[in-house]
Design an enzyme around this catalytic site. Sequence first.
Site, PDB file in Angstrom:
ATOM      1  N   ASP A  15       1.755   0.053  -7.259  1.00 15.91           N
ATOM      2  CA  ASP A  15       0.468  -0.183  -7.488  1.00 15.91           C
ATOM      3  C   ASP A  15      -0.135   0.415  -8.782  1.00 15.91           C
ATOM      4  OD1 ASP A  15      -1.946  -0.655  -6.231  1.00 15.91           O
ATOM      5  OD2 ASP A  15      -2.286   1.204  -5.643  1.00 15.91           O
ATOM      6  N   HIS A  32      -0.334  -7.430 -13.638  1.00 19.26           N
ATOM      7  CA  HIS A  32       0.740  -7.885 -12.827  1.00 19.26           C
ATOM      8  C   HIS A  32       1.881  -8.385 -13.858  1.00 19.26           C
ATOM      9  CE1 HIS A  32      -2.004  -7.364  -9.463  1.00 19.26           C
ATOM     10  NE2 HIS A  32      -2.642  -8.385  -9.839  1.00 19.26           N
ATOM     11  N   LEU A 126      24.070  -3.442  -4.946  1.00 15.27           N
ATOM     12  CA  LEU A 126      22.708  -2.970  -4.770  1.00 15.27           C
ATOM     13  C   LEU A 126      22.056  -4.281  -3.814  1.00 15.27           C
ATOM     14  CD1 LEU A 126      20.011  -1.060  -5.209  1.00 15.27           C
ATOM     15  CD2 LEU A 126      19.641  -2.720  -7.299  1.00 15.27           C
TER      16      LEU A 126
HETATM   17  C1  IPE Z   1      -0.295  -2.153  -1.812  1.00 17.15           C
HETATM   18  O1  IPE Z   1      -1.472  -2.031  -2.761  1.00 17.15           O
HETATM   19  C2  IPE Z   1       0.359  -3.325  -1.852  1.00 17.15           C
HETATM   20  C3  IPE Z   1       1.210  -3.737  -2.906  1.00 17.15           C
HETATM   21  C4  IPE Z   1       1.574  -2.684  -3.874  1.00 17.15           C
HETATM   22  C5  IPE Z   1       1.910  -5.074  -3.098  1.00 17.15           C
HETATM   23  P1  IPE Z   1      -2.916  -2.470  -2.615  1.00 17.15           P
HETATM   24  O2  IPE Z   1      -3.411  -2.397  -3.980  1.00 17.15           O
HETATM   25  O3  IPE Z   1      -2.839  -3.834  -2.025  1.00 17.15           O
HETATM   26  O4  IPE Z   1      -3.115  -1.208  -1.603  1.00 17.15           O
HETATM   27  P2  IPE Z   1      -4.741  -0.891  -1.226  1.00 17.15           P
HETATM   28  O5  IPE Z   1      -5.634  -1.951  -0.959  1.00 17.15           O
HETATM   29  O6  IPE Z   1      -5.211  -0.043  -2.200  1.00 17.15           O
HETATM   30  O7  IPE Z   1      -4.551   0.205  -0.002  1.00 17.15           O
HETATM   31  C1  IPE Z   2      -0.418  -3.576  -7.182  1.00 16.15           C
HETATM   32  O1  IPE Z   2      -1.349  -3.436  -8.283  1.00 16.15           O
HETATM   33  C2  IPE Z   2       0.094  -5.087  -7.180  1.00 16.15           C
HETATM   34  C3  IPE Z   2      -0.351  -5.852  -6.045  1.00 16.15           C
HETATM   35  C4  IPE Z   2      -1.052  -5.384  -4.876  1.00 16.15           C
HETATM   36  C5  IPE Z   2       0.064  -7.005  -6.016  1.00 16.15           C
HETATM   37  P1  IPE Z   2      -3.032  -3.802  -7.828  1.00 16.15           P
HETATM   38  O2  IPE Z   2      -3.204  -5.031  -8.239  1.00 16.15           O
HETATM   39  O3  IPE Z   2      -3.193  -3.166  -6.525  1.00 16.15           O
HETATM   40  O4  IPE Z   2      -3.558  -2.802  -9.088  1.00 16.15           O
HETATM   41  P2  IPE Z   2      -4.831  -1.841  -8.595  1.00 16.15           P
HETATM   42  O5  IPE Z   2      -4.417  -0.791  -7.564  1.00 16.15           O
HETATM   43  O6  IPE Z   2      -5.883  -2.839  -8.320  1.00 16.15           O
HETATM   44  O7  IPE Z   2      -5.075  -0.976  -9.841  1.00 16.15           O
HETATM   45 MG    MG Z   3      -3.838  -1.558  -5.614  1.00 16.39          MG
END
Ligand code: IPE
Ligand code: IPE
Ligand code: MG
Length: 243
Positions: A15, A32, A126
Amino acid sequence: MTQNKMPQHVAIIMDGNGRWAQKKGKIRTFGHKAGVESVRAAVRFARQNNIKSLTLFAFSSENWKRPAEEVGVLMDLFNFVLNSEAKKLNKNDVRLKIIGDTSRFDPKLVTKIQKAEQLTENNTALILNIAANYGGRWDIVNAAKQLVKSNLQAGKTIDEIDEQDFHQFVSLADQPELDLLIRTGGEHRISNFLMWQCAYAELYFTDTLWPDFDEQAFQLAVDDFAERQRRFGLTGEQVGEQG
Ligand code: IPE
Ligand code: IPE
Ligand code: MG
């Protein structure tokens, strides 16, 4: 450090990509793209440290609700990474597995996933599990459905069902139990990730945003894990003086 202090199965909620990009004045999808390098670093680290399974949360069942453009970039990126990495993973003896409900993906992407899984299916150093359109609740409901089907065939009664029967239909059942769950990006929640599998995982949260999570950051998480005393419901005395 004794061998059992090294986690055999690590899962990561990757995240913080969007915030990483925004901090740099860039659009979210830039984060990303940058996150792909952290995926490579995590795989390298796992491979070098004899971790048996690495499970990465790439796209949740709730992430479809994001703006269509962002979802599109994430799908393109998934496609791109499958193209560019499958052979390299194979060369490095890594087995690739996708967990989640892939039925919602473009059929071409599904074919690509199947090909990459087949290419790497005999590798043993792995297992890299990528959770895509994954939800912990989906996983549990999916297991329940399969269990009901198999019980109908086996003629078992509902009262005979136990945790082990259920467990065999949940994602990752064929792999070591989850030891360590890492979440980057500062939030302290599970976000519908591996809910069944988390039962006795050690949880590690870091403020580091995913694109900044490198091998050193992974090492810190593993060091922290090594200091934990896992009791599994027993007393500290019962499990010895570790931790
Ligand atoms: C969790 O992150 C999903 C992934 C890392 C793929 P999110 O950014 O979607 O989670 P929330 O919305 O903050 O809970
Ligand atoms: C995690 O990073 C990747 C996915 C959920 C696909 P985020 O896109 O949720 O990044 P933040 O949390 O908004 O910074
Ligand atoms: Mg996020």
